[in-house]
Design an enzyme around this catalytic site. Structure first.
Site, PDB file in Angstrom:
ATOM      1  N   ASP A   1       0.843  -1.193   0.000  1.00  0.00           N
ATOM      2  CA  ASP A   1       0.000   0.000   0.000  1.00  0.00           C
ATOM      3  C   ASP A   1       0.876   1.241   0.000  1.00  0.00           C
ATOM      4  OD1 ASP A   1      -2.728  -1.113   0.346  1.00  0.00           O
ATOM      5  OD2 ASP A   1      -1.873  -1.908   2.200  1.00  0.00           O
TER       6      ASP A   1
ATOM      7  N   PHE B   1      -5.687   2.464   6.626  1.00  0.00           N
ATOM      8  CA  PHE B   1      -5.042   1.778   7.739  1.00  0.00           C
ATOM      9  C   PHE B   1      -5.343   0.284   7.707  1.00  0.00           C
ATOM     10  CE2 PHE B   1      -5.703   6.137   8.901  1.00  0.00           C
ATOM     11  CZ  PHE B   1      -4.511   6.511   9.512  1.00  0.00           C
TER      12      PHE B   1
ATOM     13  N   ASP C   1      -9.921  -6.080  -0.909  1.00  0.00           N
ATOM     14  CA  ASP C   1      -8.828  -5.560  -0.070  1.00  0.00           C
ATOM     15  C   ASP C   1      -9.397  -4.872   1.171  1.00  0.00           C
ATOM     16  OD1 ASP C   1      -6.543  -4.486   1.002  1.00  0.00           O
ATOM     17  OD2 ASP C   1      -6.238  -2.999  -0.583  1.00  0.00           O
ATOM     18  N   GLY C   2      -8.979  -5.396   2.335  1.00  0.00           N
ATOM     19  CA  GLY C   2      -9.351  -4.758   3.598  1.00  0.00           C
ATOM     20  C   GLY C   2     -10.419  -5.527   4.347  1.00  0.00           C
TER      21      GLY C   2
ATOM     22  N   GLY D   1      -4.104  -8.229   5.531  1.00  0.00           N
ATOM     23  CA  GLY D   1      -3.044  -7.602   6.328  1.00  0.00           C
ATOM     24  C   GLY D   1      -3.053  -8.135   7.745  1.00  0.00           C
TER      25      GLY D   1
HETATM   26  C1  DX5 Z   1      -6.363  -0.593   3.548  1.00  0.00           C
HETATM   27  C2  DX5 Z   1      -5.252  -1.172   2.720  1.00  0.00           C
HETATM   28  C3  DX5 Z   1      -5.183  -2.641   2.878  1.00  0.00           C
HETATM   29  C4  DX5 Z   1      -4.788  -3.055   4.274  1.00  0.00           C
HETATM   30  C5  DX5 Z   1      -5.474  -4.337   4.583  1.00  0.00           C
HETATM   31  O1  DX5 Z   1      -6.455   0.754   3.376  1.00  0.00           O
HETATM   32  O2  DX5 Z   1      -5.417  -0.881   1.357  1.00  0.00           O
HETATM   33  O3  DX5 Z   1      -4.354  -3.259   1.908  1.00  0.00           O
HETATM   34  O4  DX5 Z   1      -3.406  -3.210   4.434  1.00  0.00           O
HETATM   35  O5  DX5 Z   1      -5.319  -4.593   5.923  1.00  0.00           O
HETATM   36  P1  DX5 Z   1      -6.388  -5.424   6.751  1.00  0.00           P
HETATM   37  O6  DX5 Z   1      -6.412  -6.795   6.164  1.00  0.00           O
HETATM   38  O7  DX5 Z   1      -5.829  -5.399   8.140  1.00  0.00           O
HETATM   39  O8  DX5 Z   1      -7.705  -4.730   6.628  1.00  0.00           O
HETATM   40 ZN    ZN Z   2      -4.361  -2.138  -0.136  1.00  0.00          ZN
END
Ligand code: DX5
Ligand code: ZN
Length: 211
Positions: free
Chosen positions: A31, A135, A167-168, A189
């Site tokens: 990211d 985040f 994603d997320g 993440g």
């Molecule tokens: C969020 C990012 C994600 C993030 C995912 O703004 O684009 O790629 O790192 O993290 P998790 O899996 O903890 O939501």
């Molecule tokens: Zn991302």
């Protein structure tokens, strides 16, 4: 495919956290944040280049920035398999230049309108955000299932080849439902780096395998 996202991993311990995933996870999600499009700042080219040189992971780079082309150019020397930037920037993919052979995708935030037919016919993948971006560890938005289904149905009806990444907020609790909704690839993440990364990665791939 499960793509570990290093945003929520301890930056100081990145080498030891990535080591067990080396040769196991085919691709890493990175990211990039400019502190303007999202209220956070993440990585610069030096660190990403060092990660690439050390481990050779294929990279899926997610540009969470207001000026995508400026940042894409800044990172252009680093081989990137996949590049995505945000629809909310208002920049059309035809105005974006990525290195030859790199797949281009567009990320869409939870409250954003559906992408237009014009955009959907000119990209390789859609990134459906499961959280408001910025985040790691943000709360998963329940509307994600419907959004993923919508894009899946759309491409099926029109025989379009774009892939769907989520994603997320992806975790062992929702990944199977997201696959059933039509998602192809999943960025994870905190669902990996909050735990033993290899064990968590393996658990997620197993959950996907028997569907
Ligand atoms: C969020 C990012 C994600 C993030 C995912 O703004 O684009 O790629 O790192 O993290 P998790 O899996 O903890 O939501
Ligand atoms: Zn991302």
């Amino acid at each position: 495919m499960i793509l570990p996202s290093i945003l929520s991993a301890s930056h100081l311990r990145l080498k030891e956290l990535l080591e067990p995933l080396h040769g196991v996870a085919p691709m890493l999600h990175v990211d990039l944040e400019d502190g303007v499009f999202v209220p956070n700042i993440s990585f610069g080219p030096k660190l990403i280049q060092e990660i690439y040189d050390t481990f050779g992971f294929a990279l899926d780079v997610h540009y969470m920035v207001r000026e995508p082309q400026r940042f894409i150019d800044m990172f252009a020397d680093i081989p990137q398999e996949m590049i995505s930037y945000h629809a909310e920037t208002g920049v059309h993919p035809r105005d974006i230049t990525v290195p030859e052979g790199t797949l281009l995708g567009i990320a869409v935030n939870p409250d954003s309108p559906r992408l237009s037919p014009d955009i959907l016919s000119s990209i390789d993948f859609v990134v459906v955000m499961g959280v408001h971006p910025g985040f790691g560890g943000a709360p998963f938005e329940a509307s994600t299932y419907e959004t993923v289904s919508w894009y899946d149905q759309y491409r099926g009806d029109r025989e379009l080849p774009f892939e769907i990444l989520v994603d997320g907020g992806v975790s062992r609790d929702n990944i199977r439902a997201l696959i059933q909704a039509g998602g192809d690839h999943f960025v994870v993440g905190s669902g990996i780096f909050k735990y033993d990364p290899l064990a968590a990665y393996r658990e997620l791939t197993t959950l996907c395998d028997d569907l």
